[in-house]
Write an enzyme that holds these catalytic residues in place. Structure first.
Site, PDB file in Angstrom:
ATOM      1  N   ASP A   1      -8.467  -2.202  -1.382  1.00 16.35           N
ATOM      2  CA  ASP A   1      -7.549  -2.648  -0.241  1.00 16.35           C
ATOM      3  C   ASP A   1      -8.090  -2.927   0.734  1.00 16.35           C
ATOM      4  OD1 ASP A   1      -4.821  -3.089   0.589  1.00 16.35           O
ATOM      5  OD2 ASP A   1      -4.760  -1.083   1.110  1.00 16.35           O
TER       6      ASP A   1
ATOM      7  N   ALA B   1       0.943   3.661  -0.431  1.00 16.26           N
ATOM      8  CA  ALA B   1       1.815   4.214  -1.655  1.00 16.26           C
ATOM      9  C   ALA B   1       1.987   2.666  -2.896  1.00 16.26           C
ATOM     10  CB  ALA B   1       3.233   4.348  -1.250  1.00 16.26           C
TER      11      ALA B   1
END
Length: 1161
Positions: free
Chosen positions: A456, A814
């Site tokens: 990410d 999340a």
């Protein structure tokens, strides 16, 4: 079989109970002592077929489901019946009214009461349905299949049921390994061999308890995360317009809910129809940036289209996201229509991907079962041999049964799972010391095989947000020198600073500015102040009460501070929010005291330049922009336009943005720097040297992602980036992909393969659906994936796994949960939501944990190979000893077994796993397969070596002059070694089990040292583990056991045995060294082109025998075994790949696989 339209397509068969089959199964279960029931439990397809008969789906009471992916998993589902109103309930409702809401302010849905009243008079009908992975599928008589209908909603709840400890215990205990251990313990107890049985029971209890604790903890954490805000009280507008309180579990699509002023956690997916909301969507996107959500448009072309979740995201409030603040005018309530509930919501999809992940396929574990089956085959031979030999020698039936079954427990070691687990536990402890916590220990081995890691971006590779590097304004039609500050007094009245101060979507939440980090940095650089109207001011005025920005007082000349008209206050009249498709945003403002309005625009430089008058864009625009982008900066362009004075505030509210965003005047550039974390570049460089491919998968926009990829070294300076921009079919145009080169393509042949693809989430979805034949080609060289939704991240991981990559995922949000769970190894840098799904959680908030985890994974994987080979050899060595002793009706004694099993095997198996990881991350990876030529030859040569020396010792001892054949009165230990007399000590007890004989003593001594020899030769060190001599505990055990003194045989024979043992150890060592040298190591795609031509898949060596073995295990014309290498070779010879600049690929036949590429002129 029929197919279900599920997210993972499944085949389905219908069955109904069959009485006579159930009776037969019951009788078989009784006769087999319950083993048949265990077999049917392990194989659900056999369980259904063995107790039911095939029937149509309409009449089925039990369904058998099988996934159509590579895993071909079987599931059993029970069909239930429910009563529904009406003869044909599926025809009673207009399903599109709930699945697709029309825009506008009309009737937003039919209430539950109206439904009930309308159909109350009809006779109820029986509806058949079944539940699979928290989703209900209903039978439809029209299509003769089970389908997913949104007519029957159920409770609006994402229910994560925490299983009881008893259920978890039963599921864990019914594992085949534990069943075999139970069988072994019962057999040993029948032989009065209680000591080792107790040790096995003790280890199994600890293993089961640890596993239960971990699984239960994961379920509780996930339940708490989901249930925290899943059930709340909400205000609902029913059909009669009255507002009533209701529980969120009672919501159904079509309900209109009131969003309170102070916000809420959304319990469902809903679309705004009145008002504006400020929402934190970090749960879905990972970007902790408040997003402004506006109501569905009621006028214009967009209002005429039906609601679509994907197209109308900016109007949709998603389940689990946090509504921070609402805005409304003249007493209007903020309203939203419920569109999805329960597991159908975005949050529901995320939770379901965590609850029901696809199985992780790892070759080591598959090969382990095959290897055990081979051992079972060897045990079967010994089983038959023992029975035949015992019958020929008229051994009692009880002894035959016990000894023949005992040979199975000897060949298949019950302690193998515990020994394999030991290495993983030690690795888990070492990871904990460096701040990496593991909740799925079995994944540690998989880390050793990682050859691709997805990262990410925000919070993982980079710090949160961007920093302002400088500005470059336009003066007299050309760029002025770069300036580091925009808050200078000389720039207060400039259009450039006014654009920076107004063209944003910032808002104040509890007195603090909040919004996109880029907007925050840009606005704070001006030093201006933002003031929003209060609720009281809003209620007193009309809906166009503006947000006002003004410069700080110290920036205003003292003479002007007392006059409001000269304070340079600017009111923001209308915002056109940022659109990723348009790559720009704009505002309409009015400066206090002026009669006309102004429009300010910011966005991607190329887009802004095209919307400006050409004479206002400097001639050096392209060169200047390229200079900044090549240095990794994020560049934003600003533009301005003075609107006609006749435009009123009311007219501005109804104008389309296309009319505003045209004929602009170019103002200049803002240069932003997305700072990467200090450790990022070094870690990525280390991974690249280790031939581990790295990818960026982010929810951020494409330009930022490419900039960061260049800045951190993921894409190097001399490598080009090709953006694959795909659009879905629209009207009569087919789907297409446009290939944009961010730099001028290099034509030199040396650089022809140095390229990376960059793909957006929207393009990824289009390519997956309309160009499936290009997906694998694309991901083979794609490095940047931007604007990826959570389920798309998971889908990407699955695509990479489908071409045989071993995938790691590192993230902190999340939104990464699904991908973290699906990857072979998921590493969370956050201890919040992501840690629930992730097998690994790092306490350090940077990616330095990734190489540490891979190093420990490689060490653990090599340890698993060592332990597995050692335990296999231990079984075979003991099997050979016992088989030879059975030939003379002898066996090893209980304390001999105990000494071997505990003092040698268990201690060595547990201590040989203590070798820590090697300090460097090397370019090659350990093997992943037990069923490979070199490894099998290594094991087989050691077995043959042990067999030869055991048979040699067995035959030699029988040729000695002092040897005597055993009788029940014999006792070798009481025979004088000097006189060799045959006198017996009558006071000693008789040896009825034939334990005290010379063959037993000889084989016991030789086999004991064979265990030590294979433990040493199998303990591989560099380049994955520290060498064995640094493992002081194993070294101490080996030294202690090696000084074992042999008794009951003459002194000369003792010397002979020592010579046999030394020669045996030397031969074992020499053979293992040469097989270790030709063990294959997998290469990455980057090395494939340089090494495959010479068949260089092995470690180079110059020792004798290596050339023959390398030729044996490496065939020159053999195709690569992994798909991504095979695909890379195909593309290497494809002259049309990668596509040329400005090429468009069309999906000519949407139903087929045809494609064509047309070059734009």
């Amino acid at each position: 079989p029929q197919r279900l339209e599920m997210k993972t397509l499944s085949e389905v068969w219908g069955y109904r109970p069959c009485l006579w089959k159930m009776v037969l199964v019951g009788m078989g279960a009784v006769c087999s002592g319950g083993l048949l029931l265990l077999l049917l439990y392990w194989l659900p397809e056999w369980g259904v077929k063995g107790t039911c008969t095939h029937t149509s789906l309409r009449d089925a009471r039990t369904l058998l489901l099988r996934t159509t992916d590579e895993f071909r998993q079987w599931f059993r589902a029970k069909v239930h019946v429910m009563l529904a109103p009406g003869r044909k309930p599926f025809d009673s409702f207009n399903l599109q009214s709930t699945a697709q809401l029309p825009n506008g302010d009309g009737d937003h849905g039919v209430s539950a009461e109206e439904h009930h009243g309308k159909f109350a008079q009809r006779q109820p009908a029986q509806i058949h349905y079944f539940t699979h992975h928290s989703t209900k599928y209903y039978w439809n008589d029209e299509t003769h299949n089970f389908e997913l209908y949104k007519l029957f909603f159920g409770e609006n709840e994402i229910a994560v049921r925490v299983p009881s400890l008893f259920k978890l215990l039963i599921k864990e205990v019914l594992n085949p390994f534990y069943i075999f251990q139970l069988f072994s313990v019962i057999l040993w107890s029948a032989e009065d061999y209680y000591y080792y049985a107790t040790a096995i029971v003790f280890m199994s209890v600890i293993s089961i308890a640890t596993s239960l604790y971990t699984i239960k903890k994961q379920y509780v954490m996930l339940h708490d995360m989901v249930a925290a805000h899943s059930v709340v009280r909400v205000s609902v507008c029913r059909g009669n317009k009255d507002i009533e309180e209701a529980m969120s579990t009672e919501l159904v699509p079509g309900d209109v809910v009131i969003i309170p002023v102070n916000g809420m956690i959304m319990p469902c997916d809903a679309v705004l129809i009145h008002g504006t909301c400020i929402v934190n969507e970090s749960m879905l996107t990972g970007e902790s940036v408040p997003v402004t959500k506006t109501s569905l448009p009621s006028l214009g072309e967009e209002a005429a289209r039906r609601y679509n979740m994907e197209e109308h995201k900016r109007y949709t409030l998603f389940c689990g996201t946090h509504v921070i603040q609402t805005r409304f005018y003249t007493g209007e309530l903020v309203k939203a229509v419920v569109v999805r509930t329960g597991f159908s919501t975005e949050k529901g999809h995320l939770v379901r991907s965590i609850l029901y992940p696809k199985p992780t396929d790892f070759k080591l574990y598959r090969d382990a079962y095959l290897f055990l089956l081979c051992l079972v085959g060897v045990a079967g031979i010994g089983f038959i041999y023992t029975i035949v030999l015992s019958i020929m020698n008229k051994v009692p039936a009880k002894t035959i049964i016990i000894e023949s079954l005992d040979i199975i427990t000897i060949t298949v070691p019950p302690a193998l799972p515990a020994a394999m687990t030991a290495g993983i536990v030690y690795a888990q402890r070492r990871l904990k010391r460096v701040g990496i916590f593991c909740i799925s220990p079995q994944r540690i081995n998989m880390c050793g095989q990682l050859n691709l890691v997805c990262f990410d971006k925000t919070g993982t590779l980079t710090e949160d947000g961007l920093d302002l590097w400088g500005i470059q304004r336009i003066e007299d039609g050309s760029f002025s020198p770069p300036e580091s500050e925009a808050a200078k007094e000389s720039l207060v009245n400039s259009a450039f600073v006014a654009c920076m101060a107004t063209c944003h979507s910032l808002t104040k939440i509890e007195g603090e500015l909040s919004g996109d980090p880029l907007d925050l940095k840009m606005f704070s650089a001006t030093g201006w102040i933002l003031e929003e109207p209060t609720e009281e001011e809003t209620a007193l005025h009309n809906p166009i009460m503006p947000t006002v920005v003004r410069p700080p007082k110290h920036a205003i000349p003292e003479a002007s501070q007392s006059n409001p008209l000269t304070q340079n206050m600017i009111g923001i009249v209308r915002q056109f929010p940022f659109s990723s498709a348009l790559q720009r945003m704009s505002v309409v403002v009015r400066r206090l005291g002026e009669r006309h309005m102004d429009a300010y625009l910011k966005g991607a430089p190329e887009i802004v330049a095209n919307l400006c008058k050409q004479h206002t864009v400097p001639q050096s625009f392209t060169e200047t922009l390229e200079t900044y982008t090549r240095q990794g900066f994020r560049v934003i362009a600003l533009a301005h336009r003075q609107l006609e004075s006749k435009l009123s505030w009311h007219k501005v509210q109804s104008l389309s943005r296309d009319l505003i965003e045209t004929n602009m005047e170019f103002l200049g550039l803002i240069i932003m720097q997305n700072k990467i974390k200090q450790e990022t570049a070094g870690v990525l460089c280390e991974l690249r040297k280790a031939n581990i491919r790295t990818l960026m998968v982010t929810g951020d926009n494409m330009l930022t992602a490419i900039s960061v990829a260049r800045d951190c070294g993921m894409v190097r300076a001399h490598e080009k980036v090709i953006i694959a921009d795909a659009v879905p079919p629209k009207d009569f145009q087919s789907a297409s992909i446009t290939w944009h080169y961010t730099e001028n393509p290099l034509t030199h042949p040396c650089f022809s393969r140095l390229y990376h693809f960059a793909v957006s989430g929207r393009a990824f979805a289009v390519i997956t659906e309309h160009f499936p034949h290009l997906v694998q080609k694309l991901v083979l060289r794609a490095t940047v994936f931007a604007r990826m939704a959570p389920d798309q991240k998971t889908q990407l991981v699955e695509v990479l796994q489908s071409i045989d990559y071993t995938v790691g995922m590192c993230g902190d949000g999340a939104n990464d949960c699904g991908a973290l769970k699906r990857a072979h190894s998921g590493i969370s840098l956050s201890e919040l939501e992501a840690s629930v799904a992730s097998p690994f959680t790092s306490s350090t908030s940077n990616i330095s944990c990734v190489p540490n985890l891979i190093r420990e994974g490689r060490a653990a994987l090599i340890t698993s190979f060592c332990v597995f080979k050692f335990m296999a050899l231990y079984s075979i060595i003991q099997y050979l000893s016992v088989t030879l002793l059975y030939s003379i009706l002898s066996n090893l004694g209980d304390f001999q077994f105990l000494f071997i099993d505990i003092a040698i095997i268990l201690i060595i198996a547990f201590t040989m796993s203590l070798n820590p990881a090697w300090k460097d991350l090397v370019w090659r990876r350990p093997p992943s397969s037990l069923i490979s030529g070199p490894l099998l030859c290594s094991v087989l040569t050691q077995i043959l070596t042990c067999l030869v020396f055991q048979v040699l010792a067995f035959l030699l001892v029988r040729q000695q002059s002092w040897y005597e054949i055993w009788t029940p009165q014999s006792d070798a230990c009481n025979v004088s070694s000097s006189s060799l007399s045959h006198s017996q000590n009558t006071t000693s007890p008789h040896d009825h089990k034939n334990i005290r004989n010379y063959e037993n003593t000889t084989l016991f001594y030789v086999s004991s040292f064979q265990y030590l020899a294979v433990a040493i030769v199998f303990s591989k060190g560099k380049p994955f583990r520290q060498p064995i001599y640094k493992n002081c505990k194993t070294y101490s055990v080996l030294l202690i056991v090696s000084v074992m003194y042999i008794v009951c045989v003459p002194h000369d024979w003792r010397i002979t045995l020592v010579v046999i043992v030394i020669v045996n150890a030397a031969v074992s060592f020499m053979l293992e060294v040469h097989f270790r040298d030709i063990t294959p190591y997998k290469l990455s795609v980057t090395d494939l082109f340089f090494r495959l031509e010479n068949c260089d898949l092995h470690v180079a060596n110059d020792r004798w025998g290596s050339s023959f073995l390398s030729w044996l295990f490496c065939q020159r014309n053999k195709a690569p075994s992994v798909r991504y290498m095979h695909l890379a070779l195909e593309l290497q010879d494809d002259s049309d790949w990668p596509p040329r600049p400005s090429t468009v690929t069309y999906d000519v036949d949407p139903g087929g696989c045809q494609q064509t590429s047309l070059h734009k002129e």
